[in-house]
Write a protein that holds these residues in place. Structure first.
Motif, PDB file in Angstrom:
ATOM      1  N   GLN A 134       7.821  22.864  26.367  1.00 54.29           N
ATOM      2  CA  GLN A 134       7.829  24.195  25.752  1.00 54.29           C
ATOM      3  C   GLN A 134       7.421  24.092  24.291  1.00 54.29           C
ATOM      4  OE1 GLN A 134       8.396  27.353  27.308  1.00 54.29           O
ATOM      5  NE2 GLN A 134       7.311  27.782  25.401  1.00 54.29           N
ATOM      6  N   ARG A 135       7.913  23.079  23.618  1.00 57.33           N
ATOM      7  CA  ARG A 135       7.522  22.873  22.214  1.00 57.33           C
ATOM      8  C   ARG A 135       6.025  22.582  22.110  1.00 57.33           C
ATOM      9  NH1 ARG A 135      10.562  19.954  17.413  1.00 57.33           N
ATOM     10  NH2 ARG A 135       8.839  19.890  15.950  1.00 57.33           N
ATOM     11  N   LEU A 136       5.525  21.729  23.001  1.00 56.70           N
ATOM     12  CA  LEU A 136       4.098  21.420  23.021  1.00 56.70           C
ATOM     13  C   LEU A 136       3.298  22.697  23.265  1.00 56.70           C
ATOM     14  CD1 LEU A 136       2.418  18.439  24.744  1.00 56.70           C
ATOM     15  CD2 LEU A 136       1.547  20.701  25.142  1.00 56.70           C
ATOM     16  N   THR A 137       3.728  23.514  24.215  1.00 60.55           N
ATOM     17  CA  THR A 137       3.040  24.774  24.510  1.00 60.55           C
ATOM     18  C   THR A 137       3.052  25.691  23.304  1.00 60.55           C
ATOM     19  OG1 THR A 137       3.594  24.593  26.860  1.00 60.55           O
ATOM     20  CG2 THR A 137       3.007  26.785  26.041  1.00 60.55           C
ATOM     21  N   ASP A 138       4.182  25.797  22.638  1.00 63.76           N
ATOM     22  CA  ASP A 138       4.269  26.636  21.443  1.00 63.76           C
ATOM     23  C   ASP A 138       3.299  26.156  20.358  1.00 63.76           C
ATOM     24  OD1 ASP A 138       6.225  28.104  22.743  1.00 63.76           O
ATOM     25  OD2 ASP A 138       7.898  27.175  21.658  1.00 63.76           O
ATOM     26  N   GLU A 139       3.198  24.837  20.208  1.00 59.41           N
ATOM     27  CA  GLU A 139       2.256  24.287  19.226  1.00 59.41           C
ATOM     28  C   GLU A 139       0.811  24.596  19.613  1.00 59.41           C
ATOM     29  OE1 GLU A 139       2.822  20.180  18.122  1.00 59.41           O
ATOM     30  OE2 GLU A 139       4.997  20.413  18.138  1.00 59.41           O
ATOM     31  N   VAL A 140       0.488  24.451  20.900  1.00 58.96           N
ATOM     32  CA  VAL A 140      -0.869  24.767  21.359  1.00 58.96           C
ATOM     33  C   VAL A 140      -1.173  26.240  21.104  1.00 58.96           C
ATOM     34  CG1 VAL A 140      -2.347  25.020  23.404  1.00 58.96           C
ATOM     35  CG2 VAL A 140      -1.060  22.915  23.066  1.00 58.96           C
ATOM     36  N   LEU A 141      -0.250  27.119  21.442  1.00 57.52           N
ATOM     37  CA  LEU A 141      -0.478  28.560  21.258  1.00 57.52           C
ATOM     38  C   LEU A 141      -0.680  28.905  19.786  1.00 57.52           C
ATOM     39  CD1 LEU A 141       2.045  30.004  23.846  1.00 57.52           C
ATOM     40  CD2 LEU A 141      -0.453  29.827  24.046  1.00 57.52           C
ATOM     41  N   ALA A 142       0.112  28.321  18.924  1.00 57.60           N
ATOM     42  CA  ALA A 142      -0.061  28.578  17.492  1.00 57.60           C
ATOM     43  C   ALA A 142      -1.434  28.095  17.035  1.00 57.60           C
ATOM     44  CB  ALA A 142       1.047  27.886  16.688  1.00 57.60           C
TER      45      ALA A 142
ATOM     46  N   THR B 284      -3.015  18.548  20.032  1.00 60.32           N
ATOM     47  CA  THR B 284      -1.584  18.692  20.313  1.00 60.32           C
ATOM     48  C   THR B 284      -1.145  17.673  21.353  1.00 60.32           C
ATOM     49  OG1 THR B 284      -1.759  21.038  19.798  1.00 60.32           O
ATOM     50  CG2 THR B 284       0.221  20.324  20.955  1.00 60.32           C
ATOM     51  N   PHE B 285      -1.915  17.515  22.436  1.00 63.36           N
ATOM     52  CA  PHE B 285      -1.563  16.529  23.461  1.00 63.36           C
ATOM     53  C   PHE B 285      -1.484  15.136  22.864  1.00 63.36           C
ATOM     54  CE2 PHE B 285      -3.895  19.284  26.786  1.00 63.36           C
ATOM     55  CZ  PHE B 285      -2.783  20.080  26.948  1.00 63.36           C
ATOM     56  N   ASP B 286      -2.367  14.855  21.927  1.00 59.19           N
ATOM     57  CA  ASP B 286      -2.429  13.521  21.326  1.00 59.19           C
ATOM     58  C   ASP B 286      -1.148  13.191  20.560  1.00 59.19           C
ATOM     59  OD1 ASP B 286      -3.845  11.129  21.004  1.00 59.19           O
ATOM     60  OD2 ASP B 286      -4.664  11.763  19.077  1.00 59.19           O
ATOM     61  N   ARG B 287      -0.391  14.209  20.141  1.00 60.65           N
ATOM     62  CA  ARG B 287       0.884  13.965  19.441  1.00 60.65           C
ATOM     63  C   ARG B 287       2.025  13.682  20.418  1.00 60.65           C
ATOM     64  NH1 ARG B 287      -1.096  18.156  16.214  1.00 60.65           N
ATOM     65  NH2 ARG B 287       0.318  19.700  17.045  1.00 60.65           N
ATOM     66  N   TYR B 288       1.774  13.892  21.714  1.00 59.95           N
ATOM     67  CA  TYR B 288       2.793  13.669  22.749  1.00 59.95           C
ATOM     68  C   TYR B 288       2.211  12.743  23.818  1.00 59.95           C
ATOM     69  CZ  TYR B 288       5.036  17.788  20.700  1.00 59.95           C
ATOM     70  OH  TYR B 288       5.633  18.682  19.854  1.00 59.95           O
ATOM     71  N   PRO B 289       1.853  11.519  23.476  1.00 55.94           N
ATOM     72  CA  PRO B 289       1.044  10.691  24.366  1.00 55.94           C
ATOM     73  C   PRO B 289       1.699  10.221  25.653  1.00 55.94           C
ATOM     74  CG  PRO B 289       1.759   9.420  22.486  1.00 55.94           C
ATOM     75  CD  PRO B 289       2.176  10.842  22.227  1.00 55.94           C
TER      76      PRO B 289
ATOM     77  N   GLY C  95      -3.372   3.706  29.533  1.00 57.34           N
ATOM     78  CA  GLY C  95      -4.015   2.688  28.716  1.00 57.34           C
ATOM     79  C   GLY C  95      -5.425   2.326  29.144  1.00 57.34           C
ATOM     80  N   ARG C  96      -6.014   3.149  30.010  1.00 57.19           N
ATOM     81  CA  ARG C  96      -7.365   2.859  30.493  1.00 57.19           C
ATOM     82  C   ARG C  96      -8.459   3.491  29.637  1.00 57.19           C
ATOM     83  NH1 ARG C  96      -4.504   3.639  35.585  1.00 57.19           N
ATOM     84  NH2 ARG C  96      -5.010   5.855  35.459  1.00 57.19           N
ATOM     85  N   MET C  97      -8.056   4.360  28.696  1.00 56.84           N
ATOM     86  CA  MET C  97      -9.052   5.054  27.891  1.00 56.84           C
ATOM     87  C   MET C  97      -8.443   5.387  26.534  1.00 56.84           C
ATOM     88  SD  MET C  97     -10.935   8.573  29.107  1.00 56.84           S
ATOM     89  CE  MET C  97     -12.594   8.202  29.572  1.00 56.84           C
ATOM     90  N   PRO C  98      -9.164   5.104  25.447  1.00 59.54           N
ATOM     91  CA  PRO C  98      -8.651   5.507  24.130  1.00 59.54           C
ATOM     92  C   PRO C  98      -8.639   7.035  24.012  1.00 59.54           C
ATOM     93  CG  PRO C  98     -10.524   3.988  23.930  1.00 59.54           C
ATOM     94  CD  PRO C  98     -10.406   4.359  25.368  1.00 59.54           C
ATOM     95  N   ALA C  99      -7.719   7.558  23.233  1.00 60.08           N
ATOM     96  CA  ALA C  99      -7.562   9.011  23.103  1.00 60.08           C
ATOM     97  C   ALA C  99      -8.849   9.691  22.638  1.00 60.08           C
ATOM     98  CB  ALA C  99      -6.420   9.333  22.156  1.00 60.08           C
ATOM     99  N   ALA C 100      -9.537   9.121  21.669  1.00 61.27           N
ATOM    100  CA  ALA C 100     -10.760   9.757  21.163  1.00 61.27           C
ATOM    101  C   ALA C 100     -11.833   9.829  22.245  1.00 61.27           C
ATOM    102  CB  ALA C 100     -11.286   8.997  19.948  1.00 61.27           C
ATOM    103  N   GLU C 101     -11.937   8.776  23.043  1.00 60.42           N
ATOM    104  CA  GLU C 101     -12.910   8.765  24.140  1.00 60.42           C
ATOM    105  C   GLU C 101     -12.536   9.800  25.204  1.00 60.42           C
ATOM    106  OE1 GLU C 101     -14.163   5.597  27.566  1.00 60.42           O
ATOM    107  OE2 GLU C 101     -13.879   4.807  25.543  1.00 60.42           O
ATOM    108  N   ALA C 102     -11.250   9.911  25.507  1.00 60.59           N
ATOM    109  CA  ALA C 102     -10.795  10.892  26.489  1.00 60.59           C
ATOM    110  C   ALA C 102     -11.059  12.315  26.000  1.00 60.59           C
ATOM    111  CB  ALA C 102      -9.308  10.688  26.776  1.00 60.59           C
ATOM    112  N   ALA C 103     -10.811  12.565  24.728  1.00 61.32           N
ATOM    113  CA  ALA C 103     -11.060  13.898  24.169  1.00 61.32           C
ATOM    114  C   ALA C 103     -12.538  14.249  24.270  1.00 61.32           C
ATOM    115  CB  ALA C 103     -10.596  13.955  22.713  1.00 61.32           C
ATOM    116  N   ALA C 104     -13.407  13.310  23.950  1.00 62.84           N
ATOM    117  CA  ALA C 104     -14.849  13.558  24.039  1.00 62.84           C
ATOM    118  C   ALA C 104     -15.271  13.786  25.488  1.00 62.84           C
ATOM    119  CB  ALA C 104     -15.619  12.387  23.438  1.00 62.84           C
ATOM    120  N   ALA C 105     -14.686  13.031  26.421  1.00 61.61           N
ATOM    121  CA  ALA C 105     -15.017  13.189  27.838  1.00 61.61           C
ATOM    122  C   ALA C 105     -14.578  14.555  28.351  1.00 61.61           C
ATOM    123  CB  ALA C 105     -14.374  12.075  28.652  1.00 61.61           C
ATOM    124  N   VAL C 106     -13.384  14.988  27.971  1.00 66.77           N
ATOM    125  CA  VAL C 106     -12.908  16.316  28.390  1.00 66.77           C
ATOM    126  C   VAL C 106     -13.831  17.396  27.846  1.00 66.77           C
ATOM    127  CG1 VAL C 106     -11.064  18.019  28.077  1.00 66.77           C
ATOM    128  CG2 VAL C 106     -10.496  15.696  28.700  1.00 66.77           C
TER     129      VAL C 106
END
Length: 157
Positions: free
Chosen positions: A31-39, A65-70, A131-142
């Protein structure tokens, strides 16, 4: 719950006083993550400018936001749907605007685009957590994958 209490410097009893179960705690974190995304989405002004640019902002805000809750597990059952609904509402408006403007594939059902966006985000997150993909690479792929699904042409090189 023992690990959570220890990491927070609290007793297990104190954690249970606020959250009667692990599921209740995970739901509160989501819920906190969702609130942060919405803001973040509201600050990104998704109703302004080209829809394709707004979609990029939506993806960037969501991933930051997702990256802060890995290491969070996926929420269970209806909690997942309930937590996604405010984001889905904003994304639906954006999709319809983009389709009317000819920026997004007019023949793709908005519900399909939303389902694909969520699934791609979850898949990328799972790769990072595993651990199969770095966060920056995953963000770019998405980002690249979602834009393709929506029919957005890549910028000219």
């Amino acid at each position: 719950m023992d690990d959570i209490a220890a990491a927070a410097g609290l007793s297990r009893q104190t954690v249970y006083a606020h959250f009667p179960s692990r599921d209740a705690l995970v739901t509160a974190v989501f819920q906190r993550l969702t609130d942060e995304v919405l803001a973040g989405l509201d600050a990104a002004r998704l109703d302004e400018g080209p829809a394709s640019a707004a979609l990029r902002r939506l993806l960037d805000v969501s991933w930051q936001t997702f990256d802060r809750y890995p290491a969070l597990p996926a929420p269970a059952g209806s909690a997942d749907v309930d937590l996604h609904q405010p984001v889905i509402d904003r994304l639906t408006r954006l999709i319809l605007r983009g389709q009317r403007a000819g920026e997004f594939d007019r023949y793709a059902a908005p519900g399909w685009l939303i389902a694909a966006t969520i699934a791609l985000g979850h898949a990328a997150w799972a790769e990072v957590v595993a651990g199969r993909m770095p966060a920056a690479e995953a963000a770019a792929a998405v980002r690249a994958s979602v834009l393709r699904v929506y029919g957005v042409e890549p910028p000219a090189a």
